[in-house]
Scaffold this motif. Structure first.
Motif, PDB file in Angstrom:
ATOM      1  N   GLY A   1       0.820  -1.203   0.000  1.00 34.48           N
ATOM      2  CA  GLY A   1       0.000   0.000   0.000  1.00 34.48           C
ATOM      3  C   GLY A   1       0.854   1.253   0.000  1.00 34.48           C
ATOM      4  O   GLY A   1       1.995   1.249   0.472  1.00 34.48           O
ATOM      5  N   GLY A   2       0.310   2.339  -0.544  1.00 33.07           N
ATOM      6  CA  GLY A   2       1.003   3.618  -0.540  1.00 33.07           C
ATOM      7  C   GLY A   2       1.884   3.868  -1.739  1.00 33.07           C
ATOM      8  O   GLY A   2       2.546   4.912  -1.812  1.00 33.07           O
ATOM      9  N   VAL A   3       1.915   2.950  -2.689  1.00 32.04           N
ATOM     10  CA  VAL A   3       2.824   3.100  -3.837  1.00 32.04           C
ATOM     11  C   VAL A   3       2.075   3.097  -5.170  1.00 32.04           C
ATOM     12  O   VAL A   3       2.696   3.054  -6.224  1.00 32.04           O
ATOM     13  CB  VAL A   3       3.887   1.978  -3.850  1.00 32.04           C
ATOM     14  N   GLY A   4       0.765   3.139  -5.122  1.00 32.72           N
ATOM     15  CA  GLY A   4      -0.016   3.127  -6.347  1.00 32.72           C
ATOM     16  C   GLY A   4      -1.416   3.625  -6.081  1.00 32.72           C
ATOM     17  O   GLY A   4      -1.758   4.028  -4.961  1.00 32.72           O
ATOM     18  N   ALA A   5      -2.241   3.573  -7.101  1.00 35.04           N
ATOM     19  CA  ALA A   5      -3.616   4.065  -6.986  1.00 35.04           C
ATOM     20  C   ALA A   5      -4.483   3.166  -6.120  1.00 35.04           C
ATOM     21  O   ALA A   5      -5.499   3.605  -5.582  1.00 35.04           O
ATOM     22  CB  ALA A   5      -4.228   4.198  -8.377  1.00 35.04           C
ATOM     23  N   VAL A   6      -4.092   1.901  -6.002  1.00 33.61           N
ATOM     24  CA  VAL A   6      -4.796   0.918  -5.178  1.00 33.61           C
ATOM     25  C   VAL A   6      -3.756   0.052  -4.496  1.00 33.61           C
ATOM     26  O   VAL A   6      -2.585   0.042  -4.891  1.00 33.61           O
ATOM     27  CB  VAL A   6      -5.737   0.029  -6.048  1.00 33.61           C
ATOM     28  N   PRO A   7      -4.124  -0.696  -3.457  1.00 31.32           N
ATOM     29  CA  PRO A   7      -3.186  -1.680  -2.901  1.00 31.32           C
ATOM     30  C   PRO A   7      -2.807  -2.685  -3.982  1.00 31.32           C
ATOM     31  O   PRO A   7      -3.658  -3.201  -4.697  1.00 31.32           O
ATOM     32  CB  PRO A   7      -3.983  -2.334  -1.772  1.00 31.32           C
ATOM     33  N   LEU A   8      -1.512  -2.961  -4.109  1.00 30.70           N
ATOM     34  CA  LEU A   8      -1.009  -3.765  -5.213  1.00 30.70           C
ATOM     35  C   LEU A   8      -0.539  -5.133  -4.743  1.00 30.70           C
ATOM     36  O   LEU A   8       0.076  -5.269  -3.684  1.00 30.70           O
ATOM     37  CB  LEU A   8       0.166  -3.046  -5.894  1.00 30.70           C
ATOM     38  N   ARG A   9      -0.836  -6.158  -5.526  1.00 34.89           N
ATOM     39  CA  ARG A   9      -0.275  -7.495  -5.311  1.00 34.89           C
ATOM     40  C   ARG A   9       1.112  -7.573  -5.942  1.00 34.89           C
ATOM     41  O   ARG A   9       1.310  -7.167  -7.099  1.00 34.89           O
ATOM     42  CB  ARG A   9      -1.171  -8.555  -5.945  1.00 34.89           C
ATOM     43  N   ALA A  10       2.062  -8.111  -5.230  1.00 32.05           N
ATOM     44  CA  ALA A  10       3.415  -8.319  -5.747  1.00 32.05           C
ATOM     45  C   ALA A  10       3.506  -9.761  -6.244  1.00 32.05           C
ATOM     46  O   ALA A  10       4.032 -10.646  -5.574  1.00 32.05           O
ATOM     47  CB  ALA A  10       4.451  -8.039  -4.672  1.00 32.05           C
ATOM     48  N   ARG A  11       2.991  -9.997  -7.432  1.00 30.38           N
ATOM     49  CA  ARG A  11       2.818 -11.364  -7.918  1.00 30.38           C
ATOM     50  C   ARG A  11       4.137 -12.048  -8.280  1.00 30.38           C
ATOM     51  O   ARG A  11       4.287 -13.259  -8.070  1.00 30.38           O
ATOM     52  CB  ARG A  11       1.844 -11.377  -9.095  1.00 30.38           C
ATOM     53  N   ALA A  12       5.082 -11.305  -8.833  1.00 27.69           N
ATOM     54  CA  ALA A  12       6.375 -11.920  -9.154  1.00 27.69           C
ATOM     55  C   ALA A  12       7.089 -12.346  -7.873  1.00 27.69           C
ATOM     56  O   ALA A  12       7.716 -13.403  -7.823  1.00 27.69           O
ATOM     57  CB  ALA A  12       7.238 -10.952  -9.954  1.00 27.69           C
ATOM     58  N   ALA A  13       6.969 -11.523  -6.847  1.00 28.03           N
ATOM     59  CA  ALA A  13       7.566 -11.877  -5.564  1.00 28.03           C
ATOM     60  C   ALA A  13       6.862 -13.088  -4.961  1.00 28.03           C
ATOM     61  O   ALA A  13       7.507 -13.971  -4.379  1.00 28.03           O
ATOM     62  CB  ALA A  13       7.509 -10.684  -4.609  1.00 28.03           C
ATOM     63  N   GLU A  14       5.537 -13.132  -5.093  1.00 32.75           N
ATOM     64  CA  GLU A  14       4.792 -14.293  -4.592  1.00 32.75           C
ATOM     65  C   GLU A  14       5.271 -15.578  -5.262  1.00 32.75           C
ATOM     66  O   GLU A  14       5.403 -16.625  -4.617  1.00 32.75           O
ATOM     67  CB  GLU A  14       3.303 -14.106  -4.849  1.00 32.75           C
ATOM     68  N   ALA A  15       5.537 -15.494  -6.569  1.00 29.00           N
ATOM     69  CA  ALA A  15       5.975 -16.679  -7.316  1.00 29.00           C
ATOM     70  C   ALA A  15       7.371 -17.120  -6.909  1.00 29.00           C
ATOM     71  O   ALA A  15       7.752 -18.267  -7.151  1.00 29.00           O
ATOM     72  CB  ALA A  15       5.927 -16.392  -8.819  1.00 29.00           C
ATOM     73  N   ALA A  16       8.134 -16.207  -6.282  1.00 30.82           N
ATOM     74  CA  ALA A  16       9.511 -16.519  -5.903  1.00 30.82           C
ATOM     75  C   ALA A  16       9.640 -16.967  -4.449  1.00 30.82           C
ATOM     76  O   ALA A  16      10.760 -17.154  -3.965  1.00 30.82           O
ATOM     77  CB  ALA A  16      10.394 -15.300  -6.146  1.00 30.82           C
ATOM     78  N   ILE A  17       8.494 -17.134  -3.765  1.00 31.46           N
ATOM     79  CA  ILE A  17       8.546 -17.586  -2.373  1.00 31.46           C
ATOM     80  C   ILE A  17       9.294 -18.914  -2.301  1.00 31.46           C
ATOM     81  O   ILE A  17       9.031 -19.846  -3.070  1.00 31.46           O
ATOM     82  CB  ILE A  17       7.120 -17.744  -1.802  1.00 31.46           C
ATOM     83  N   GLY A  18      10.211 -19.001  -1.368  1.00 29.73           N
ATOM     84  CA  GLY A  18      11.090 -20.163  -1.260  1.00 29.73           C
ATOM     85  C   GLY A  18      12.523 -19.791  -1.570  1.00 29.73           C
ATOM     86  O   GLY A  18      13.460 -20.447  -1.121  1.00 29.73           O
ATOM     87  N   GLU A  19      12.696 -18.710  -2.339  1.00 32.09           N
ATOM     88  CA  GLU A  19      14.022 -18.167  -2.572  1.00 32.09           C
ATOM     89  C   GLU A  19      14.426 -17.330  -1.360  1.00 32.09           C
ATOM     90  O   GLU A  19      13.607 -17.042  -0.489  1.00 32.09           O
ATOM     91  CB  GLU A  19      14.035 -17.324  -3.850  1.00 32.09           C
TER      92      GLU A  19
END
Length: 266
Positions: free
Chosen positions: A205-223
């Motif tokens: 939150g606070g970095v765009g017009a709406v709360p944003l999902r960080a999908r690339a980061a989600e896909a990298a969970i485990g790294e």
């Protein structure tokens, strides 16, 4: 400044609220805690013709857990959210909202409906995959948080609909981190990490017009955490303002993501 003139209505049921909104023909606003609406009215940034005060409507102030989901009524105060134990992430987020007076009056439904992209509850709603219940003249409908926020202070709700509650999944692991220059201010950046039903979701939150999902980061969970946190920053395209440059916000987002991920044990 003072508010522009308006008609004041105080219904005692959801049906009466909806009737008042329909009669207002798009010129009505719902008053719950008033912590967002009243200031913008005082500045005449909003001039609704009709104010519909829903504080006399019963059945909208409960926090109830049902399995792995917590139902939060629209009139639940931030202070109540901060003190409840059914949903620890919501409690943590509510403790970061404004000051004691704001938490005492402000409501969960009001915060979600106001749709400030820097506010805590919208970010938590997106991170957990919450669902909002909206009552309208055509019946109830359920809107996923990902689909609710349309822009700064804008939602996909119709003018004659009202939020009656939200259902928030309880994460098995979670982390919350926000950076504000002063206690009680809106955070410049908030990052929420939540593992919900086996899926790790990251919202910023606070970095765009709406709360944003960080999908690339989600896909990298485990790294490694540092790598995942950097991916959060890489996905963002913030704009600079008097509170900080775009690069400053991106850097803060990376650090908040690192803290939230570490807090969640992910």
């Amino acid at each position: 400044m003072k508010c522009a003139p308006f008609e004041y209505v105080r219904p005692t049921s959801v049906d009466e609220v909806l009737a008042a909104l329909v009669a207002a023909d798009g010129e009505g606003k719902i008053l719950a805690g008033g912590q967002s609406l009243v200031p913008v009215m005082a500045l005449r940034m909003a001039r609704p013709a009709v104010i519909v005060d829903i504080n006399r409507v019963e059945g909208l102030a409960a926090v109830e857990r049902d399995g792995d989901t917590v139902h939060v009524g629209a009139l639940v105060r931030h202070r109540t959210l901060a003190e409840q134990s059914a949903h620890p992430l919501l409690a943590e987020a509510a403790r970061h909202i404004g000051h004691a007076a704001i938490r005492t009056r402000g409501t969960a439904g009001g915060s979600i409906a106001h749709a400030d992209p820097a506010a805590e509850l919208p970010v938590v709603a997106v991170a957990t995959g919450a669902t909002v219940t909206a009552a309208g003249a055509r019946g109830d409908r359920w809107v996923a948080a990902d689909d609710l926020f349309a822009g700064p202070l804008m939602t996909t709700l119709d003018a004659d609909e009202m939020i009656t509650g939200l259902d928030v999944p309880v994460p098995t692991r979670w982390g919350f981190a926000g950076f504000a220059r002063r206690h009680g201010d809106f955070a410049l950046v908030t990052v929420v990490v939540a593992e919900v039903r086996g899926q790790v979701r990251i919202a910023v939150g606070g970095v765009g017009a709406v709360p944003l999902r960080a999908r690339a980061a989600e896909a990298a969970i485990g790294e490694p955490v540092e790598r995942v946190a950097q991916l959060v920053g890489d996905e963002l395209n913030p704009t600079g303002d008097l509170h900080g440059s775009a690069e400053f916000r991106r850097g803060v987002a990376v650090e908040m993501a690192r803290r939230a991920l570490a807090s969640a044990g992910i």
